[in-house]
Write a protein that holds these residues in place. Structure first.
Motif, PDB file in Angstrom:
ATOM      1  N   ASP A  85      76.868 -55.063  -8.012  1.00  0.00           N
ATOM      2  CA  ASP A  85      77.497 -53.509  -8.072  1.00  0.00           C
ATOM      3  C   ASP A  85      77.604 -53.941  -9.241  1.00  0.00           C
ATOM      4  N   GLY A  86      76.928 -52.158  -9.958  1.00  0.00           N
ATOM      5  CA  GLY A  86      76.926 -52.076 -11.936  1.00  0.00           C
ATOM      6  C   GLY A  86      78.220 -52.158 -12.210  1.00  0.00           C
ATOM      7  N   ASN A  87      79.473 -51.338 -11.429  1.00  0.00           N
ATOM      8  CA  ASN A  87      80.192 -51.150 -11.520  1.00  0.00           C
ATOM      9  C   ASN A  87      81.671 -52.440 -11.415  1.00  0.00           C
ATOM     10  N   ALA A  88      81.166 -53.181 -11.143  1.00  0.00           N
ATOM     11  CA  ALA A  88      82.470 -55.431 -10.937  1.00  0.00           C
ATOM     12  C   ALA A  88      82.289 -55.572 -12.458  1.00  0.00           C
ATOM     13  N   ASP A  89      83.792 -55.460 -12.330  1.00  0.00           N
ATOM     14  CA  ASP A  89      84.205 -56.653 -13.427  1.00  0.00           C
ATOM     15  C   ASP A  89      84.265 -57.371 -13.665  1.00  0.00           C
ATOM     16  N   SER A  90      85.437 -58.419 -14.122  1.00  0.00           N
ATOM     17  CA  SER A  90      85.435 -59.926 -13.827  1.00  0.00           C
ATOM     18  C   SER A  90      87.109 -59.738 -13.657  1.00  0.00           C
ATOM     19  N   CYS A  91      86.794 -61.727 -13.342  1.00  0.00           N
ATOM     20  CA  CYS A  91      88.498 -61.893 -13.002  1.00  0.00           C
ATOM     21  C   CYS A  91      88.423 -62.794 -13.455  1.00  0.00           C
ATOM     22  N   ASN A  92      90.000 -63.476 -14.609  1.00  0.00           N
ATOM     23  CA  ASN A  92      90.126 -64.424 -14.841  1.00  0.00           C
ATOM     24  C   ASN A  92      88.848 -64.931 -16.412  1.00  0.00           C
TER      25      ASN A  92
END
Length: 130
Positions: A85-92
């Motif tokens: 998904d192009g709207n995905a972000d990141s975690c840690n």
């Protein structure tokens, strides 16, 4: 100058609080944390599941064509469909590779303001007679 700096910092912190969804509209996100370690995150970047394997597709948690092309996720007996998904972000500091959604729960549960699906039971038709 000092007031602008404070306003900028306040706006940035407010934006960080509001932008918490790692996969908007999805249930979970999957990221590779390190070589052979894949993590499943919720929207608050909590690790829900961790897969430690050089072949994560064979462990029963992740379905994939080949790592890191994940197509499905299995958690607590529930199947989730996964896709990039192009709207995905990141975690840690780890970029979310795919976002996962349980489509069945979305279609079976009526949302606020929606009617439940017809159960197939016919209701009596009461017509007023004049």
């Amino acid at each position: 100058m000092f007031n602008k700096l404070i306003l900028s910092a306040a706006a940035a912190s407010l934006f960080a609080v509001c932008a918490s969804a790692i996969c908007p509209g999805y249930d979970y996100g999957v990221a590779q944390a390190s070589t052979g370690v894949y993590q499943v995150f919720d929207d608050s970047c909590n690790v829900i599941q961790e897969v430690n394997s050089q072949t994560p597709c064979n462990g029963g948690v992740l379905d994939c064509t080949s790592a890191p092309n994940f197509t499905g996720l299995h958690l607590n007996g529930v199947k989730y469909d996964c896709s990039p998904d192009g709207n995905a972000d990141s975690c840690n500091g780890h970029a979310i590779q795919v976002c996962c959604l349980n489509k069945k729960s979305q279609s079976q549960t009526p949302q606020d303001g929606q009617k439940a699906k017809d159960s197939g039971v016919k209701k009596p038709n009461f017509r007023r007679r004049f």
